[in-house]
Design an enzyme around this catalytic site. Structure first.
Site: not given
Ligand code: JJW
Length: 448
Positions: A77, A166, A294, A296
């Site tokens: 992917r 996402e 997705n 985590y």
């Molecule tokens: C939430 C941070 C509060 C990626 C987030 C930060 C807190 C103010 C990883 N998925 O690299 C979610 N990823 O490109 C796609 N998924 O909040 C792929 N979600 O803020 C991976 C980051 C993420 C996040 C990061």
């Protein structure tokens, strides 16, 4: 010792995304995306990191395909950089950019690996941001013409497609929380963007039916699991509101043709209104062939009066966290899959991302001993296997990520790869988790 067994037909894969791995930001006629501009603005990304060179996969894709081949996966992917193939956002295709993906696809197919393309993995051409980006409804038509050009160019060879990766991150995290590009902090902007992303998805799906009639298409929302601290209705409802933000807001429109009223009301209380045109929900709710999930992390949610818009406070289940500080909750993965199946029915599911951030380096023996990543994968794959046994229609599992890469606002410090990357030399080193995953893929099972 017990063995976790997977069905023979389950597809295995590994994932990446364009801006996180390609580099060559100014080569081959590529124009900047919102991430180039965001990352080059001081204060937005840790250590001032940016994706100018990333993993240099633009030049090293043949080596990367060999890593995939030796890994034995069925699927790769990856995403297309919109501004590499369409530097003006719309209009004239950049042949050199298209050629890069054509070569990558050829290389994959020659090595027996099926490509799965993500069209939008957050790197909107900057030129489109300058006319309002995803806040501007016209961007949905720009996306449609980009998608159509890609369907025409690659639809003969590539049969698995994802429109948007996402959408919660691309809307709320990027336009309300200000953490990702373009770094805005307006709830109204985020609500508009979320609707336009879904509308763009729907428009692309309609056109896909015509242009790639034998292909399969879907999108890849992210879901973080939240479960109530106590059975008390206040906690239960707080979790529902929290979950709704990532789940129902981005899935109800697609599967049911509605937005959740509760959330519309909460946004409206903050003076952010959902602005739609007649017929939008019909476009958005086009039937899709697959849904990418997705997953985590997950947490406990507890009612809190001053706990923000949703009056929910997130509490970690215990103190286990990965190196990006996300709580580890494998049980939440099982519950997410069960819950999605119960809520949205028999749509075919791919886990389009699951994996862990651990920052192990190369040790003196020349190896990367990332046992924690292996443990994370074992726990989550155990949940996956239980979900399959419980009847959830899961077709594929795709690990995030093939390579350590540019982890957005966290820069290069946060490593998700099963292959280590030295970001000075671009040297790749297969981690212990790579070999463990290879064995699991080969045998369709692993020992706990
Ligand atoms: C939430 C941070 C509060 C990626 C987030 C930060 C807190 C103010 C990883 N998925 O690299 C979610 N990823 O490109 C796609 N998924 O909040 C792929 N979600 O803020 C991976 C980051 C993420 C996040 C990061």
């Amino acid at each position: 010792m017990s063995t976790i067994q997977f069905p023979e037909q389950l597809k295995w894969g590994a994932a990446t995304a364009s801006y996180q791995i390609e580099g060559a930001a100014k080569e081959g006629g590529r124009a900047p995306s919102i991430w180039d501009v965001f990352a080059h603005t001081p204060g937005n990304v840790k250590n001032g990191d940016h994706g100018d060179d990333a993993c240099n996969s633009y030049h090293m894709y043949k080596e990367d395909v060999q890593h995939l081949k030796d890994l034995g996966v069925d699927l790769y992917r990856f995403s297309i950089s919109w501004s590499r193939v369409l530097p003006d956002g719309t209009g004239e295709l950049n042949d050199e950019g298209v050629a890069y993906y054509r070569h990558l696809i050829d290389e994959l197919l020659e090595n027996g690996i099926e490509p799965m393309i993500t069209l939008y993995h957050w790197d909107l051409p900057q030129v489109l941001q300058e006319t309002g980006g995803w806040e501007n409804r016209d961007t949905t038509d720009a996306f449609l013409s980009y998608a159509e050009a890609m369907f025409q160019a690659f639809g003969g060879q590539v049969k698995k497609w994802l429109t948007i990766n996402e959408p919660w991150c691309a809307s709320f995290l990027s336009n309300y929380l200000g953490v990702h590009a373009p770094g805005k902090t307006s709830l109204q902007a985020a609500v508009d963007v979320s609707h336009h992303l879904l509308l763009a998805h729907g428009k692309a799906v309609q056109s896909f039916r015509r242009l790639v009639p034998d292909g399969e298409i879907g999108y890849a929302p992210n879901v973080g699991w939240l479960e109530p601290f106590t059975p008390d209705e206040k906690d239960v409802q707080a979790c529902r509101r929290g979950m709704m933000w990532q789940k129902e807001w981005f899935m109800d429109p697609v599967f049911k043709g509605t937005y959740p009223e509760t959330l519309k009301d909460i946004f409206a209380e903050q003076n952010a209104v959902l602005r739609m045109e007649e017929g939008d929900l019909d476009i958005i709710s086009q039937p899709i062939d697959l849904m990418g999930i997705n997953y985590y992390t997950g947490s406990i949610g507890r009612y809190k009066e001053d706990g923000g818009m949703f009056q929910v406070e997130e509490i970690p289940v215990d103190d286990r966290r990965t190196d990006i500080d996300w709580p580890i909750y494998a049980e939440g993965f099982y519950k997410t899959l069960k819950d999605l199946h119960e809520t949205y029915g028999d749509v075919q599911l791919y886990i389009t991302e699951n994996g862990a951030c651990y920052n192990h380096g190369v040790e003196e023996d020349g190896k990367v001993h990332d046992q924690e990543r292996i443990e994370y994968l074992k726990q989550h794959l155990t949940s996956l296997s239980r979900a399959i046994e419980a009847g959830v229609p899961i077709t594929g599992y795709i690990v995030w990520s093939l390579l350590d890469n540019f982890e957005w606002a966290e820069g290069y410090d946060k490593r998700f790869g099963i292959i280590h990357v030295n970001f000075d030399t671009f040297e790749r080193t297969r981690k212990d988790s790579y070999y463990w995953y290879k064995e699991t893929v080969e045998n369709h099972r692993f020992n706990l």
